[in-house]
Design a protein around this motif. Sequence first.
Motif, PDB file in Angstrom:
ATOM      1  N   PRO A   4     -97.451 104.951  70.837  1.00  0.00           N
ATOM      2  CA  PRO A   4     -98.201 105.316  72.039  1.00  0.00           C
ATOM      3  C   PRO A   4     -98.402 104.098  72.938  1.00  0.00           C
ATOM      4  O   PRO A   4     -98.418 102.956  72.484  1.00  0.00           O
ATOM      5  N   ILE A   5     -98.548 104.369  74.204  1.00  0.00           N
ATOM      6  CA  ILE A   5     -98.819 103.328  75.197  1.00  0.00           C
ATOM      7  C   ILE A   5    -100.265 102.882  75.012  1.00  0.00           C
ATOM      8  O   ILE A   5    -101.184 103.700  74.931  1.00  0.00           O
ATOM      9  N   ASN A   6    -100.455 101.579  74.946  1.00  0.00           N
ATOM     10  CA  ASN A   6    -101.777 100.992  74.783  1.00  0.00           C
ATOM     11  C   ASN A   6    -102.461 100.926  76.154  1.00  0.00           C
ATOM     12  O   ASN A   6    -102.250  99.997  76.913  1.00  0.00           O
ATOM     13  N   LEU A   7    -103.259 101.942  76.456  1.00  0.00           N
ATOM     14  CA  LEU A   7    -103.984 102.014  77.718  1.00  0.00           C
ATOM     15  C   LEU A   7    -105.386 101.476  77.521  1.00  0.00           C
ATOM     16  O   LEU A   7    -106.116 101.925  76.635  1.00  0.00           O
ATOM     17  N   VAL A   8    -105.757 100.503  78.345  1.00  0.00           N
ATOM     18  CA  VAL A   8    -107.118  99.985  78.329  1.00  0.00           C
ATOM     19  C   VAL A   8    -107.746 100.327  79.676  1.00  0.00           C
ATOM     20  O   VAL A   8    -107.174 100.063  80.726  1.00  0.00           O
ATOM     21  N   VAL A   9    -108.907 100.943  79.606  1.00  0.00           N
ATOM     22  CA  VAL A   9    -109.642 101.379  80.789  1.00  0.00           C
ATOM     23  C   VAL A   9    -110.859 100.488  80.932  1.00  0.00           C
ATOM     24  O   VAL A   9    -111.666 100.378  80.006  1.00  0.00           O
ATOM     25  N   VAL A  10    -110.996  99.849  82.080  1.00  0.00           N
ATOM     26  CA  VAL A  10    -112.158  99.013  82.357  1.00  0.00           C
ATOM     27  C   VAL A  10    -112.956  99.694  83.461  1.00  0.00           C
ATOM     28  O   VAL A  10    -112.443  99.903  84.559  1.00  0.00           O
ATOM     29  N   THR A  11    -114.193 100.066  83.141  1.00  0.00           N
ATOM     30  CA  THR A  11    -115.066 100.650  84.149  1.00  0.00           C
ATOM     31  C   THR A  11    -116.140  99.643  84.516  1.00  0.00           C
ATOM     32  O   THR A  11    -116.789  99.075  83.638  1.00  0.00           O
ATOM     33  N   GLY A  12    -116.300  99.433  85.805  1.00  0.00           N
ATOM     34  CA  GLY A  12    -117.209  98.395  86.297  1.00  0.00           C
ATOM     35  C   GLY A  12    -118.620  98.849  86.571  1.00  0.00           C
ATOM     36  O   GLY A  12    -119.399  98.095  87.143  1.00  0.00           O
ATOM     37  N   SER A  13    -118.968 100.052  86.169  1.00  0.00           N
ATOM     38  CA  SER A  13    -120.332 100.517  86.398  1.00  0.00           C
ATOM     39  C   SER A  13    -121.236 100.031  85.284  1.00  0.00           C
ATOM     40  O   SER A  13    -120.828  99.935  84.130  1.00  0.00           O
ATOM     41  N   THR A  14    -122.467  99.741  85.637  1.00  0.00           N
ATOM     42  CA  THR A  14    -123.439  99.310  84.634  1.00  0.00           C
ATOM     43  C   THR A  14    -124.466 100.396  84.343  1.00  0.00           C
ATOM     44  O   THR A  14    -125.420 100.165  83.612  1.00  0.00           O
ATOM     45  N   PHE A  15    -124.269 101.580  84.918  1.00  0.00           N
ATOM     46  CA  PHE A  15    -125.220 102.676  84.755  1.00  0.00           C
ATOM     47  C   PHE A  15    -124.584 103.869  84.064  1.00  0.00           C
ATOM     48  O   PHE A  15    -123.380 104.046  84.111  1.00  0.00           O
ATOM     49  N   ARG A  16    -125.427 104.686  83.460  1.00  0.00           N
ATOM     50  CA  ARG A  16    -125.033 105.979  82.891  1.00  0.00           C
ATOM     51  C   ARG A  16    -126.053 106.988  83.341  1.00  0.00           C
ATOM     52  O   ARG A  16    -127.239 106.693  83.248  1.00  0.00           O
ATOM     53  N   PRO A  17    -125.704 108.159  83.756  1.00  0.00           N
ATOM     54  CA  PRO A  17    -124.338 108.605  83.978  1.00  0.00           C
ATOM     55  C   PRO A  17    -123.696 107.826  85.118  1.00  0.00           C
ATOM     56  O   PRO A  17    -124.382 107.172  85.904  1.00  0.00           O
ATOM     57  N   SER A  18    -122.376 107.946  85.193  1.00  0.00           N
ATOM     58  CA  SER A  18    -121.620 107.145  86.148  1.00  0.00           C
ATOM     59  C   SER A  18    -120.472 107.951  86.740  1.00  0.00           C
ATOM     60  O   SER A  18    -119.672 108.525  86.002  1.00  0.00           O
ATOM     61  N   ARG A  19    -120.392 107.978  88.063  1.00  0.00           N
ATOM     62  CA  ARG A  19    -119.249 108.622  88.719  1.00  0.00           C
ATOM     63  C   ARG A  19    -117.969 107.837  88.424  1.00  0.00           C
ATOM     64  O   ARG A  19    -116.897 108.418  88.290  1.00  0.00           O
ATOM     65  N   THR A  20    -118.093 106.524  88.292  1.00  0.00           N
ATOM     66  CA  THR A  20    -116.921 105.700  87.997  1.00  0.00           C
ATOM     67  C   THR A  20    -116.349 106.054  86.635  1.00  0.00           C
ATOM     68  O   THR A  20    -115.135 106.178  86.471  1.00  0.00           O
ATOM     69  N   LEU A  21    -117.204 106.247  85.653  1.00  0.00           N
ATOM     70  CA  LEU A  21    -116.731 106.650  84.330  1.00  0.00           C
ATOM     71  C   LEU A  21    -116.115 108.042  84.381  1.00  0.00           C
ATOM     72  O   LEU A  21    -115.051 108.277  83.786  1.00  0.00           O
ATOM     73  N   ALA A  22    -116.740 108.972  85.101  1.00  0.00           N
ATOM     74  CA  ALA A  22    -116.174 110.320  85.233  1.00  0.00           C
ATOM     75  C   ALA A  22    -114.794 110.267  85.877  1.00  0.00           C
ATOM     76  O   ALA A  22    -113.872 110.979  85.455  1.00  0.00           O
ATOM     77  N   LEU A  23    -114.625 109.407  86.861  1.00  0.00           N
ATOM     78  CA  LEU A  23    -113.323 109.252  87.512  1.00  0.00           C
ATOM     79  C   LEU A  23    -112.290 108.713  86.527  1.00  0.00           C
ATOM     80  O   LEU A  23    -111.178 109.245  86.436  1.00  0.00           O
ATOM     81  N   THR A  24    -112.635 107.694  85.774  1.00  0.00           N
ATOM     82  CA  THR A  24    -111.664 107.126  84.834  1.00  0.00           C
ATOM     83  C   THR A  24    -111.318 108.114  83.730  1.00  0.00           C
ATOM     84  O   THR A  24    -110.169 108.179  83.294  1.00  0.00           O
ATOM     85  N   GLU A  25    -112.285 108.879  83.278  1.00  0.00           N
ATOM     86  CA  GLU A  25    -111.994 109.887  82.252  1.00  0.00           C
ATOM     87  C   GLU A  25    -110.995 110.917  82.774  1.00  0.00           C
ATOM     88  O   GLU A  25    -110.091 111.343  82.047  1.00  0.00           O
ATOM     89  N   ALA A  26    -111.130 111.302  84.043  1.00  0.00           N
ATOM     90  CA  ALA A  26    -110.188 112.264  84.638  1.00  0.00           C
ATOM     91  C   ALA A  26    -108.800 111.650  84.788  1.00  0.00           C
ATOM     92  O   ALA A  26    -107.784 112.320  84.555  1.00  0.00           O
ATOM     93  N   ILE A  27    -108.740 110.382  85.154  1.00  0.00           N
ATOM     94  CA  ILE A  27    -107.445 109.693  85.280  1.00  0.00           C
ATOM     95  C   ILE A  27    -106.764 109.621  83.916  1.00  0.00           C
ATOM     96  O   ILE A  27    -105.568 109.907  83.781  1.00  0.00           O
ATOM     97  N   VAL A  28    -107.516 109.258  82.892  1.00  0.00           N
ATOM     98  CA  VAL A  28    -106.956 109.160  81.541  1.00  0.00           C
ATOM     99  C   VAL A  28    -106.468 110.527  81.072  1.00  0.00           C
ATOM    100  O   VAL A  28    -105.382 110.640  80.479  1.00  0.00           O
ATOM    101  N   ALA A  29    -107.230 111.573  81.327  1.00  0.00           N
ATOM    102  CA  ALA A  29    -106.809 112.918  80.921  1.00  0.00           C
ATOM    103  C   ALA A  29    -105.487 113.290  81.582  1.00  0.00           C
ATOM    104  O   ALA A  29    -104.594 113.864  80.943  1.00  0.00           O
ATOM    105  N   GLU A  30    -105.325 112.942  82.835  1.00  0.00           N
ATOM    106  CA  GLU A  30    -104.080 113.245  83.542  1.00  0.00           C
ATOM    107  C   GLU A  30    -102.926 112.399  83.007  1.00  0.00           C
ATOM    108  O   GLU A  30    -101.813 112.894  82.832  1.00  0.00           O
TER     109      GLU A  30
END
Length: 187
Positions: A4-30
Amino acid sequence: MSNPINLVVVTGSTFRPSRTLALTEAIVAELKRLLPIEARFIELGDIVRSVGGALSRKELPETIEHELRAIENADLLVVATPVYRGSYPGQFKHLFDLIDQGALIDTPVLLAATGGSDRHALVLDHQLRPLFSFFQALTLPIGVYASEADFDNYQIASEALRARIALAAERAAPIFGATPAPVRKIA
């Protein structure tokens, strides 16, 4: 089956919940729909106190050193940040200040960002792309920007955003040998 391709996702938000994390999760799913990937998430909020207190890598605990090595050894990076005052947060930049200067040469990087309005959309090209050009990384031509209006309760609510995510993933996939998707236009 290939590794498998070693994908590393770095999210720069320091808060939860986070729109940035939701965006990265959608990108990873795609991306997972198109490629055999193994994803690892590194959230700035989880490591910011250790990273922020270090002036050099020698001062970091081993757990943070492990995260930096994961970034440096990625086959593919997805890097996403919220926009604060027209740019990425200082702690996000400090994290990448600790990355070895030659470690990301030719590493494909899919850029993403979230902001309060569309007026911050150029952060991808005016802030993030130059940062990763310094590392001589291969910044992918299609990045994903999302504004607050694209979300409802920290979930993606915009079909246009979903289409941008799909397009970015489709354009990234051929780098890893996937059959390119037909060129699609975004309205």
